[in-house]
Design an enzyme around this catalytic site. Structure first.
Site: not given
Lengths: 754, 226
Positions: B85, B194, B196
């Site tokens: 990002c 994302h 994560e």
């Protein structure tokens, strides 16, 4: 004009002061003169005027709000009660949480983006001032009709402001509400909630303790924003022609707020803070007078040390400025350099502006001249208290007599099907993902539940899985029909929303949005709502830990629906036991818990289909609500539940539709014999939930309900891999059609460039 | 294995990236933007967020942070770097990756569970996935629309450097549905969604994101044992 000092006030006792332009009444001004034994200086007058304003002093609401303390139930969990910036609750294992909701209604109407953005910023600082790490935010929003032109101005601006500011802070937005009603067209409600967590030993209070300790102002520089009425003083001092117009809506800088959060968490973690206070309404006036009033009782401030964005500001303006992203900390002299180092690491400016003493006075100097010398408590806590007249309005009887039973009801299968689709796609019941998809719900990696679940849930302790769930609710139509019952119904719904996720309710916050307190009818609504909420909290055994009052939400003489938004916080020992509304892919049986009556007063059906508001809201028995909640929490902890969902707006039909859409799996449902299908599907009777037990636990779950005397009704079965929601003998609707109607309503209006 | 995660002022997903690294079995090492020592890490993650508030072009200020000097230098020597990002934006501003990320076509910030197809499994950050594997991970951005000139796009496409593409919905108007790209060598990857946030089924849409972190460990181990 030269500086108005204390000496000058004594020398020129008869100078005429513009107290009325600052919003003070003649008797209030006389009271200030009495407290000081002389006329106030212009700086003192500015301080008293903002601190004694409705917003800061709660002068109209105080006499009613006392009930939250007086009727507070015995709670083992309550660590810091009402009165501090936000109450603190023990959630076990040495963890404490704090939460609070606050309104930013008027600024959000004037300037939707900045108004909403700074609302988020303010509530986050409020939570930090208890020593807590902010862990999530939520918003309860109310607008005029979805298709009204001004809603298209206000709603996208508010949502972009909340997202633009909140997303930049790294706090997940885990839910809230979006509701529409014509009464909010000129008065949108933007209520922002924040939740924070801390270890027990880290609780900090807003008090200036320790003589000789330093008062440090840190964060953004002070500018001329949000000064409001004080420009009256400034203009008299500086211009001949007319008042200097300062913008009264503050402008937010979320990046600065993010740095302020990190710096604050660092100094708290390092144990460098004796007391801490955020700067919100009334700025430095509020922070210094409250800190001093809560601490040793004295403080001296060198106002010329405040770092300014605009060097032309006069002392009165500096005292009043509501510039955002500022905090005030009480720091021991020995810790100052470490404190400043942490601030420097995050590029946050910090300066010592004062010192704690035991003089019992708050004194402020401007370049060596004394401009304020007041007892701090008289500013912060001993403001005026009003017993405003309140009266049950004459129209209340007529409203309650206008029963919805006279309204035409759907009866044929085709009519029932059409009603269901109509409601599923109505603004209040449609999916709010157009709004919530503009908020980051994932950041921090602890979000266990977020919209459209009944409550938001975050993990607090990654090691043990301990977490909290929070919900906000209010049906303003119920509150209009009966403010006492409406406030309790809001409490009950929020309570239930927390329980269906498997969390045990612990505490309550509220944001009481009403019209003008000078209207006896509005004041009656307020008094009744507070009484209802206080009685309700006592009955449910959960204390109010804080809140906020917003008056004057009205256009001309027309007030908004009375809207006591109630937030409930609950604890769950292990978030892995949380229950969602997704019922999986089946097979499993669906049960309705609680009793359904013919209750349509204030319902979504009456509102949307008939534009009708009248009769009485659903009856509420808080003992039943508590039993239902207890069963939901116990069953979740025992792993008995596959899915659960609160029933409220739109009734059983809406609940089944939402569960079917979220799981992508249909169901086959039956109307119990002898029941009117319309009432069964659309009534909004209180204290009900849909539950899908794990098949292995179905029998033991039903035993649990029976032992508690809680009515259960078998509603149907989840259809393995089915794609329709079917009501046997009546009608069926495909999930694709339901989802399309449910999701299309907001984008159809808000994405339309017209 | 030690994987560094850089915190810039305004980074938001740095702790999340550290958690993902730990769940994948590596040791997360927090790196500060103002330092210029990579502390011997074997790979680096530039996390999501709004560094410097993104008040200027996203990533435009962060690329000048002291920590970026050794990162750019060692990336040239093969240090695996993943920009997620805002990290992707910083990699583009640093010219470690071509193109730029502009305002979403909808002009709204978008947060959603996004379907992706892994297009290239030769990079250090995607080698644990199967070619063509479809995954779902969160996407959340306001400026995630990937743009580049036609020649660059042709080159990315022609050399297999598009590592992931949006499926079903192109959420931000990215050219060629691009969700992520890599450099020629395959050690530097930029990704808009994302991973994560998809390492625990409890807090994300699943665990499909773990593959990015598993990939870099696999790749580092295979380097260690040639």
């Amino acid at each position: 004009m030269s500086l108005d000092t204390v000496a000058r006030a004594e020398r020129e006792p008869d100078a005429v002061q513009p107290f009325a332009d600052l919003g003070l009444k003649a008797d209030e001004y006389e009271r200030i003169r009495g407290i000081l034994g002389r006329r106030p200086t212009s700086s003192e007058l500015a301080m008293y005027s903002v601190m004694w304003s409705e917003h800061c002093s709660y002068k109209s609401s105080k006499v009613h709000l006392r009930q939250f303390g007086e009727k507070s139930p015995d709670s083992q969990a309550l660590m810091v009660g009402i009165g501090e910036n936000a109450g603190v609750v023990d959630i076990g294992d040495g963890w404490a949480v704090t939460f609070k909701i606050e309104s930013h209604n008027h600024p959000s109407y004037v300037e939707p983006y900045q108004g909403a953005a700074t609302g988020v910023g303010g509530i986050v600082r409020d939570i930090m001032s208890m020593g807590a790490r902010p862990i999530a935010v939520m918003d309860a929003l109310r607008f005029g009709p979805l298709d009204a032109p001004d809603t298209r101005r206000v709603l996208p601006g508010v949502v972009a402001g909340i997202g633009g500011y909140g997303n930049c802070l790294g706090l997940p937005n885990i839910g809230g509400e979006v509701a529409f009603d014509p009464s909010y067209l000129g008065n949108p409600l933007v209520n922002a909630l924040c939740i924070g967590a801390m270890r027990h030993e880290d609780i900090h209070l807003a008090s200036a303790t320790g003589v000789g300790n330093l008062v440090v102002l840190y964060g953004a520089r002070t500018g001329g924003d949000g000064i409001g009425g004080v420009s009256v003083l400034a203009s008299q001092a500086f211009t001949e022609g007319g008042p200097a117009k300062r913008p009264s809506v503050q402008v937010g800088d979320p990046f600065m707020e993010k740095l302020l959060i990190e710096a604050t968490l660092d100094v708290l973690r390092a144990g460098l803070v004796e007391g801490i206070q955020d700067l919100g309404g009334a700025g430095i006036s509020c922070a210094t007078s409250e800190l001093a009033s809560n601490g040793e009782g004295g403080m001296h401030v060198w106002l010329d040390r405040v770092l300014l964005r605009d060097p032309s500001l006069v002392p009165e303006e500096i005292l009043m400025s509501e510039s955002q992203e500022r905090m005030c900390a009480i720091v021991r002299p020995a810790n100052l350099s470490a404190f400043l180092d942490h601030c420097a690491k995050w590029d946050v400016e910090a300066v010592v502006i004062g010192e704690v003493n035991d003089s019992g006075r708050l004194t402020v100097d401007w370049h060596g001249e004394r401009i304020v010398d007041v007892p701090p408590r008289s500013v912060a806590h001993d403001g005026p208290v009003y017993r405003r007249p309140f009266d049950r309005p004459a129209w209340q009887d007529g409203l309650q007599a206008d029963d919805p039973t006279a309204l035409a009801r759907p009866s044929s299968p085709e009519e029932l099907r059409a009603t269901l689709l109509d409601l599923v796609g109505s603004a209040n019941l449609a999916s709010k993902s157009w709004v919530t998809d503009q908020y980051d719900r994932y950041v921090q990696g602890n979000t266990v539940l977020a919209q459209p679940e009944d409550a938001g849930m975050v993990r607090v302790d990654e090691r043990t899985g301990r977490g909290v769930a929070v919900s906000t609710d209010c049906n303003g139509r119920f509150a209009k029909l009966d403010p006492y019952a409406g406030a309790q119904l809001a409490l009950a719904e929020s309570y239930r929303n927390v329980c269906v996720t498997g969390a045990k309710p612990l505490a309550v916050t509220n944001c009481l949005n009403f019209g003008s307190p000078q209207d006896p009818a509005v004041m009656w609504q307020f008094a009744e709502a507070v009484r209802g909420l206080a009685d309700g909290c006592l009955a449910l055994g959960i204390p109010v830990t804080g809140g906020n009052v917003s008056f004057y939400n009205q256009t001309g003489d027309t007030a908004i629906l009375p809207t006591p938004v109630v937030g409930v916080l609950g604890v769950i020992e292990d978030v892995r036991r949380r229950v969602r509304s997704d019922w999986g892919t089946g097979p499993a049986r669906i049960y309705l818990l609680g009793a359904t009556h013919d209750e349509f007063g204030g319902s979504q059906w009456a509102h949307h289909v008939h534009g009708h508001l009248g009769g009485l809201p659903p009856r509420l028995d808080l003992a039943v609500e508590q039993r239902l909640g207890k069963i939901l929490v116990e069953a979740a902890a025992a792993g008995m539940l596959l899915a659960a969902h609160d029933l409220s707006d739109g009734g059983l039909a809406q609940g089944l539709v939402e569960m079917a859409i979220s799981s992508g799996t249909g169901a086959r449902c039956q109307i119990p014999p002898g029941l009117d299908p319309f009432v069964f599907l659309f009534s909004e009777s209180a204290s009900r939930a849909i539950v899908v037990p794990e098949p292995n636990f179905e029998a033991s779950f039903l035993d649990l309900c029976q032992a508690a005397g809680l009515p259960t009704t078998r509603v149907g079965e989840v259809s393995p891999h089915g794609a329709t929601l079917e009501f046997e003998g009546l009608f069926a609707v495909g999930l694709a059609e339901l989802a399309r109607v449910h999701h299309a309503a907001l984008p159809a209006v808000l994405d339309d460039p017209a | 294995m030690r994987i560094g995660i850089v915190t810039f002022p305004g980074s938001l997903d740095d702790r999340d990236a550290a958690r993902a690294v730990a769940i994948a079995g590596a040791e997360p090492v927090m790196l500060w933007h103002g330092e210029s020592d990579l502390r011997g890490v074997h790979a680096v993650v530039l996390p999501g967020g709004f560094s410097y508030g993104d008040y200027l072009r996203c990533g435009a200020i962060s690329r000048f942070a002291p920590i970026m000097t050794p990162i750019v230098e060692q990336a040239g020597d093969g240090l695996p770097v993943l920009g997620i990002c805002n990290g992707f934006q910083i990699l583009c501003e640093s010219h470690l990756l071509p193109g730029a990320l502009t305002r979403n076509a909808s002009r709204h910030f978008i947060c959603r569970d996004q379907h992706l197809r892994i297009e290239d499994t030769t990079s250090d950050w995607t080698c644990a996935y199967a070619p063509g594997q479809q995954i779902t991970i969160p996407l959340k951005n306001g400026e995630g629309c990937y743009v580049a000139d036609d020649r660059t796009l042709d080159e990315l496409e022609g050399t297999g450097r598009v590592i992931a593409r949006y499926l079903q919905v192109n959420p931000n108007g990215s050219r060629l549905d691009i969700a992520g790209i890599r450099n020629e060598r395959g050690n530097v990857v930029g990704l808009m969604p994302h991973p994560e946030h998809a390492v625990e089924s409890l807090t994300g849409p699943g665990v499909d994101g773990l593959g990015f972190f598993a990939s870099v460990l696999q790749s580092l181990l295979s380097r260690a044992r040639p």
